[in-house]
Write an enzyme that holds these catalytic residues in place. Sequence first.
Site, PDB file in Angstrom:
ATOM      1  N   ASP A   7       0.854  -1.195   0.000  1.00  0.00           N
ATOM      2  CA  ASP A   7       0.000   0.000   0.000  1.00  0.00           C
ATOM      3  C   ASP A   7       0.888   1.242   0.000  1.00  0.00           C
ATOM      4  OD1 ASP A   7      -3.187   0.630   1.234  1.00  0.00           O
ATOM      5  OD2 ASP A   7      -1.689   2.233   1.087  1.00  0.00           O
ATOM      6  N   ASP A 103      -3.784   2.268  -5.345  1.00  0.00           N
ATOM      7  CA  ASP A 103      -2.500   2.280  -4.640  1.00  0.00           C
ATOM      8  C   ASP A 103      -2.208   1.023  -3.836  1.00  0.00           C
ATOM      9  OD1 ASP A 103      -3.971   2.669  -2.246  1.00  0.00           O
ATOM     10  OD2 ASP A 103      -2.345   3.896  -1.423  1.00  0.00           O
ATOM     11  N   GLU A 104      -2.943  -0.050  -4.094  1.00  0.00           N
ATOM     12  CA  GLU A 104      -2.615  -1.259  -3.334  1.00  0.00           C
ATOM     13  C   GLU A 104      -2.776  -2.529  -4.159  1.00  0.00           C
ATOM     14  OE1 GLU A 104      -5.367  -1.925  -0.015  1.00  0.00           O
ATOM     15  OE2 GLU A 104      -6.803  -0.657  -1.057  1.00  0.00           O
TER      16      GLU A 104
HETATM   17  P1  TTP Z   1      -5.294   5.081   0.981  1.00  0.00           P
HETATM   18  O1  TTP Z   1      -4.292   4.001   0.725  1.00  0.00           O
HETATM   19  O2  TTP Z   1      -6.441   4.777   1.873  1.00  0.00           O
HETATM   20  O3  TTP Z   1      -4.575   6.348   1.597  1.00  0.00           O
HETATM   21  P2  TTP Z   1      -3.149   6.942   1.292  1.00  0.00           P
HETATM   22  O4  TTP Z   1      -2.352   6.111   0.370  1.00  0.00           O
HETATM   23  O5  TTP Z   1      -3.319   8.361   0.871  1.00  0.00           O
HETATM   24  O6  TTP Z   1      -2.492   6.969   2.733  1.00  0.00           O
HETATM   25  P3  TTP Z   1      -1.959   5.736   3.587  1.00  0.00           P
HETATM   26  O7  TTP Z   1      -2.199   4.510   2.787  1.00  0.00           O
HETATM   27  O8  TTP Z   1      -0.517   6.033   3.817  1.00  0.00           O
HETATM   28  O9  TTP Z   1      -2.775   5.791   4.840  1.00  0.00           O
HETATM   29  O10 TTP Z   1      -5.895   5.591  -0.379  1.00  0.00           O
HETATM   30  C1  TTP Z   1      -5.120   5.692  -1.555  1.00  0.00           C
HETATM   31  C2  TTP Z   1      -5.502   6.895  -2.344  1.00  0.00           C
HETATM   32  O11 TTP Z   1      -6.886   6.855  -2.650  1.00  0.00           O
HETATM   33  C3  TTP Z   1      -5.287   8.202  -1.609  1.00  0.00           C
HETATM   34  O12 TTP Z   1      -3.973   8.691  -1.772  1.00  0.00           O
HETATM   35  C4  TTP Z   1      -6.318   9.082  -2.200  1.00  0.00           C
HETATM   36  C5  TTP Z   1      -7.437   8.158  -2.612  1.00  0.00           C
HETATM   37  N1  TTP Z   1      -8.541   8.249  -1.628  1.00  0.00           N
HETATM   38  C6  TTP Z   1      -9.584   9.127  -1.885  1.00  0.00           C
HETATM   39  O13 TTP Z   1      -9.616   9.779  -2.921  1.00  0.00           O
HETATM   40  N2  TTP Z   1     -10.590   9.242  -0.961  1.00  0.00           N
HETATM   41  C7  TTP Z   1     -10.597   8.537   0.219  1.00  0.00           C
HETATM   42  O14 TTP Z   1     -11.520   8.684   1.031  1.00  0.00           O
HETATM   43  C8  TTP Z   1      -9.507   7.623   0.462  1.00  0.00           C
HETATM   44  C9  TTP Z   1      -9.471   6.814   1.736  1.00  0.00           C
HETATM   45  C10 TTP Z   1      -8.518   7.516  -0.488  1.00  0.00           C
HETATM   46 MG    MG Z   2      -2.232   4.050   0.650  1.00  0.00          MG
END
Ligand code: TTP
Ligand code: MG
Length: 406
Positions: A7, A103-104
């Site tokens: 992730d 992103d995962e």
């Molecule tokens: P996440 O993996 O949940 O968040 P992140 O990568 O920004 O942070 P981390 O994993 O370090 O906690 O989500 C990935 C991407 O998806 C995030 O960068 C932006 C998008 N996203 C949204 O647009 N809205 C949301 O509510 C969430 C949770 C994520």
């Molecule tokens: Mg993330």
Amino acid sequence: MVFFHVDMDAFYASVEQLDFPEYRGKPVIVGGLPEDRRSVVSTCSYEARAFGVHSAMPVVKAYSLCPHGIFLHGRMGRYREKSREIMNVLCDFSPDVQQISIDEAFIDMTGTERLFGPAESTARRLKQQVKNKTGLTISVGIASTKYLAKIASGMSKPDGLHYVPSGKETEFMQELPLHKVWGIGEKTLARLNESGIYTTKDVFSRSEALLSSLFGSSTGAFLYRAVRGLETETFNETAKSRSISSEETFLFDLEDPYAIDTELLQLSEEVLFRLLAEGWTSKTVHVKIRYEDFTTVSIQETLPRHIATAEDIYERAKQLFYRKWQTGRGVRLLGVGALNLEPALTPRQTELFDFGDGKKQRIEKAVLNIRRKNPESVITKARLLQKAQEREKRRISENGTDKDRN
Ligand code: TTP
Ligand code: MG
């Protein structure tokens, strides 16, 4: 079994900090400008999280918590490009990469130890390669099930690595706060608390029959298995609803058919990419439309023959979209999916070649391979560019400009 869950850290915000060095070390909030009244935070850098800002928070609220933050609109195209770069690196480590969001991804690393060495050191190398090739940091969870790997990757963010050794699964789950159990949302948490259940150990001490009587059989079974560190149905092949879809929420509502078509094309490509990567095919295409006021409609259609190419999905998705869309109404979210998946390469699939799609499909596959080795953005861009040119031509001939000039 050995699974990695990867992730990205603060993904959109990290891409902004990568592209704009002046943002590094600063609170970056992606989602909208403070004056955009209804925007919500997509994500924010860890520097901004220190002020209590988080995803899904209204930007106005984020501004009150962190007025000196750098507020930005997102650049989805760029995030997709980086996402693909990352997935390409993952594909160097295993043929079995399952991307589950922008992103995962899960990587099945079972049996790679002989080739790569112990899982933990491989994960460290993977982190380093992602950093070297994309400039971004990731967090990795390693476990014997996808479910545990997913939880593990969130344990020591950012730039984290968490390993749940085989045999320690139950122990790991029992030390986890209930709200970190993936799949327990706010509602379930409240209901658990109402029943006097506050910790994973509390869940562990209840029988499956009791949990099922309290929460229904599927949630009951899920809870029973989750706290034991057993694979839940979440990502099991058998329980998979056998559909693959991609959707996108836009920072601005789309009204222009060209912008909509471009998105449909991108979504179709993503769906095909995953169908090929995971070895599925389908005859049913699904389109989801969410309007600006959040009303959501969907439409699907099953055709007699299997999807063969991205264009194929795109053409079908476009037809469905325009059949359903209330023309001119702002579109907030678009989704494209393939439903009722069947394993590819069944004898039936040979019919593809009868329709002359064999060549196209081979090209798609070649593109897929190139994408795995090189930054694929170039290819995508070329295609989208071509679309833009086609459209321009169409516009000119529709308007009769050509004739006027002559
Ligand atoms: P996440 O993996 O949940 O968040 P992140 O990568 O920004 O942070 P981390 O994993 O370090 O906690 O989500 C990935 C991407 O998806 C995030 O960068 C932006 C998008 N996203 C949204 O647009 N809205 C949301 O509510 C969430 C949770 C994520
Ligand atoms: Mg993330």
